[in-house]
Write an enzyme that holds these catalytic residues in place. Structure first.
Site, PDB file in Angstrom:
ATOM      1  N   ASP A 145      -6.100 -38.879  49.821  1.00  0.00           N
ATOM      2  CA  ASP A 145      -7.179 -38.371  50.320  1.00  0.00           C
ATOM      3  C   ASP A 145      -8.219 -39.185  50.477  1.00  0.00           C
ATOM      4  OD1 ASP A 145      -8.598 -35.976  50.947  1.00  0.00           O
ATOM      5  OD2 ASP A 145      -9.541 -36.023  48.920  1.00  0.00           O
ATOM      6  N   HIS A 201     -21.139 -36.097  53.881  1.00  0.00           N
ATOM      7  CA  HIS A 201     -20.644 -35.711  52.710  1.00  0.00           C
ATOM      8  C   HIS A 201     -20.898 -37.223  51.782  1.00  0.00           C
ATOM      9  CE1 HIS A 201     -18.209 -33.915  49.849  1.00  0.00           C
ATOM     10  NE2 HIS A 201     -17.299 -35.071  49.656  1.00  0.00           N
ATOM     11  N   GLU A 260     -12.764 -27.548  49.549  1.00  0.00           N
ATOM     12  CA  GLU A 260     -13.319 -28.851  50.560  1.00  0.00           C
ATOM     13  C   GLU A 260     -12.863 -28.641  51.796  1.00  0.00           C
ATOM     14  OE1 GLU A 260     -14.292 -32.726  47.380  1.00  0.00           O
ATOM     15  OE2 GLU A 260     -12.545 -32.680  48.614  1.00  0.00           O
ATOM     16  N   GLU A 298     -11.576 -29.910  54.907  1.00  0.00           N
ATOM     17  CA  GLU A 298     -10.729 -31.128  55.255  1.00  0.00           C
ATOM     18  C   GLU A 298      -9.766 -30.848  56.487  1.00  0.00           C
ATOM     19  OE1 GLU A 298      -9.636 -33.876  52.442  1.00  0.00           O
ATOM     20  OE2 GLU A 298     -10.649 -33.203  51.033  1.00  0.00           O
ATOM     21  N   ASP A 349      -8.726 -29.117  49.957  1.00  0.00           N
ATOM     22  CA  ASP A 349      -8.549 -29.904  48.528  1.00  0.00           C
ATOM     23  C   ASP A 349      -9.486 -29.350  47.650  1.00  0.00           C
ATOM     24  OD1 ASP A 349      -7.468 -31.984  47.229  1.00  0.00           O
ATOM     25  OD2 ASP A 349      -8.960 -33.163  47.691  1.00  0.00           O
ATOM     26  N   ARG A 402     -15.160 -29.213  39.904  1.00  0.00           N
ATOM     27  CA  ARG A 402     -16.319 -30.260  39.954  1.00  0.00           C
ATOM     28  C   ARG A 402     -16.887 -30.744  38.654  1.00  0.00           C
ATOM     29  NH1 ARG A 402     -15.837 -32.566  44.750  1.00  0.00           N
ATOM     30  NH2 ARG A 402     -16.270 -30.681  46.557  1.00  0.00           N
ATOM     31  N   GLN A 405     -13.865 -33.185  37.266  1.00  0.00           N
ATOM     32  CA  GLN A 405     -13.896 -34.229  37.949  1.00  0.00           C
ATOM     33  C   GLN A 405     -14.995 -35.050  37.520  1.00  0.00           C
ATOM     34  OE1 GLN A 405     -14.710 -33.549  42.232  1.00  0.00           O
ATOM     35  NE2 GLN A 405     -14.643 -35.683  42.781  1.00  0.00           N
ATOM     36  N   LYS A 407      -8.564 -32.417  40.738  1.00  0.00           N
ATOM     37  CA  LYS A 407      -7.912 -32.394  42.080  1.00  0.00           C
ATOM     38  C   LYS A 407      -6.648 -31.891  42.088  1.00  0.00           C
ATOM     39  CE  LYS A 407     -11.408 -34.288  44.655  1.00  0.00           C
ATOM     40  NZ  LYS A 407     -12.131 -33.460  45.771  1.00  0.00           N
ATOM     41  N   THR A 413      -3.707 -28.138  46.303  1.00  0.00           N
ATOM     42  CA  THR A 413      -4.154 -28.423  47.733  1.00  0.00           C
ATOM     43  C   THR A 413      -3.464 -27.754  48.693  1.00  0.00           C
ATOM     44  OG1 THR A 413      -4.494 -30.951  47.037  1.00  0.00           O
ATOM     45  CG2 THR A 413      -4.340 -30.098  49.493  1.00  0.00           C
ATOM     46  N   GLU A 472     -22.364 -29.158  47.996  1.00  0.00           N
ATOM     47  CA  GLU A 472     -23.413 -29.692  48.915  1.00  0.00           C
ATOM     48  C   GLU A 472     -24.024 -28.169  48.899  1.00  0.00           C
ATOM     49  OE1 GLU A 472     -22.116 -32.673  52.163  1.00  0.00           O
ATOM     50  OE2 GLU A 472     -20.338 -31.675  51.285  1.00  0.00           O
TER      51      GLU A 472
END
Length: 455
Positions: A165, A172, A238, A240, A272, A276, A279, A292, A296, A403
């Site tokens: 990844d 970002h 996320e 992606e 993904d 948070r 993490q 993570k 996925t 975000e």
């Protein structure tokens, strides 16, 4: 003359004859359900095993290849070898082989490389065109080979040996750095010199539609208390995409950046999922781990680079200039419109929370792949290279809740409710599409629903 399919393709379909993305599907067409390779066309799936068995892949690279039905060949060989021993072994071999067939994938086709991919695309576009009778006028073959999409179950399209990844969106990276380190120096200096990445967990990659169990783990302690342990309180998506590797490289032999596109078969949507709080507590000093690796999600259809080529666009100007091994003769991204919708638990409607675009990436797919191999690391067919979250410059284009809610300090409106992070029962749906002149080249959707943490 404009290319047109004899199969009806609705104007809003992602799967025009200009697309023809590849996937693996399962169709209950008899007493044994097997998985097979196919391409999407309109509301149908074209069974490539049936097309190959009919002798319609007649080009020099594919006519004698078993890449579209190799598991059937392996089944016959297994039975022939073990039948010599005993009838019991024959029965066991059939059971084993049928179980193995459920793991059908596109890896062998990917390994053949770009010339074979181009031959397959040319053949399929010809067979499906309104001017070609060989499939259109063959009612028996059409019935076997063209299956309504509502009757199939999509599976993982490739056997993913490794998953990496990246962290390739400048917007970002800037937002995350501002949230966690402040606005003075949000992006570390190394980010502008190399595509940052970490090695992910391939075993927990799942196909769109698979539920995601809320992960449990440790979070930041409060005051002098021990670290929190329990279900994640800050579960996030996320936005992606991911490159699917075709032919790999030998150990110790890097891939030249100007040849890297020949090693990328195509692209999928990728979510993904991120815890948070887990993490944030674990990532110093070695980076993402349990925050993570719990899940996925990828979309089922791989859109090839050939299908995306009409939508190529200039990549951002990179300052400072990258080192010579990352300097491309032609540096390009793709104009792929991306959207994220969230369907809150218990609600009938979903709500758009993000509209972004693949062209916001700072580091290109080819730069990512080349950098991955520059130390001699060997990639293999089916490996997955995630782009990292694709955020744009405006708040409505941010690619994750971290975000969008600024790490939970703001509420995100979703109809009659709001969210700071995902709650149990919430469903997240990604979509991506390129708009051509009267046609679309799209990815379908990539979705997953959050279910409560295991006790």
């Amino acid at each position: 003359m404009a290319l047109k399919s004899f199969v009806e393709v609705k104007s809003d379909s992602h799967f025009s004859i200009h697309n023809l993305p590849y996937g693996i599907f399962k169709h209950a067409g008899g007493s044994i359900t097997t998985s097979r390779p196919g391409v999407a066309i309109g509301d149908y799936v074209l069974d490539l095993s049936e097309i190959h068995s009919a002798g319609l892949f007649d080009g020099p690279l594919l006519s004698n290849s078993d890449c579209f039905h190799q598991l059937l060949t392996e089944l016959r060989l297994e039975i022939e070898v073990l039948s010599v021993a005993s009838e019991v072994l024959v029965e066991r071999s059939i059971i084993f082989a049928v179980a193995y067939m459920m793991k059908s994938n596109l890896n062998k086709f990917l390994e053949l490389g770009k010339p074979a991919w181009k031959e397959a695309r040319a053949t399929l576009q010809k067979l499906l065109s309104s001017a070609e009778p060989s499939l259109q006028k063959n009612a028996s073959l059409r019935e076997k080979a063209l299956l309504p999409m509502v009757q199939v179950e999509m599976l993982l399209p490739v056997a993913i040996g490794d998953y990496t990844d990246f962290f390739s969106s400048m917007h970002h990276a800037k937002n995350c750095g501002t949230i966690f380190r402040g606005p003075e120096n949000p992006i570390n200096p190394n980010w502008y010199h190399l595509p940052i990445a970490y090695h992910g967990r391939a075993s927990s990659i799942v196909i769109s539609g698979t539920d995601i169990v809320r992960p449990r783990g440790q979070g930041y302690p409060t005051g002098n208390s021990p670290p929190y342990f329990g279900p994640s309180r800050k579960l996030d998506f996320e936005l992606e995409m991911a490159a699917v590797v075709g032919p790999g490289n030998d150990l110790g032999k890097p891939i030249d950046v100007n040849e890297a596109a020949d090693h990328i078969f195509g692209v999928v949507l990728l979510n993904d999922w991120s815890a948070r709080d887990i993490q944030a507590w674990e990532y110093v000093p070695l980076g993402p781990f349990l925050g993570k690796s719990f899940g996925t999600t990828i979309s089922p259809w791989i859109v090839t680079l050939d299908a995306l080529e009409p939508f190529a666009c200039d990549a951002p100007n990179q300052i400072p200039k990258p080192l010579p091994y990352l300097a491309e003769n032609i540096s390009k991204n793709y104009d792929i419109s991306l959207e994220v919708r969230v369907k809150p638990a218990g609600e009938e409607d979903s709500f758009t929370v993000t509209r972004s675009n693949f062209n916001h990436l700072y580091w290109t797919l080819t730069q990512q792949l080349t950098h991955h191999t520059i130390n001699g690391c060997n990639l293999r067919p089916g490996d997955l290279l995630g782009t990292g979250t694709i955020s744009g410059p405006e708040p409505e284009s941010y690619g994750c809740l971290l975000e969008l809610t600024w790490n939970g300090t703001k509420e995100l409106p979703l109809g009659k409710t709001t969210r700071r992070f995902l709650e149990d029962g919430d469903e997240v749906i990604f979509s991506g599409c390129c708009k051509g002149n009267g046609y679309n080249v799209g990815f379908g959707t990539c979705s997953g629903k959050i279910v409560p943490s295991s006790p």
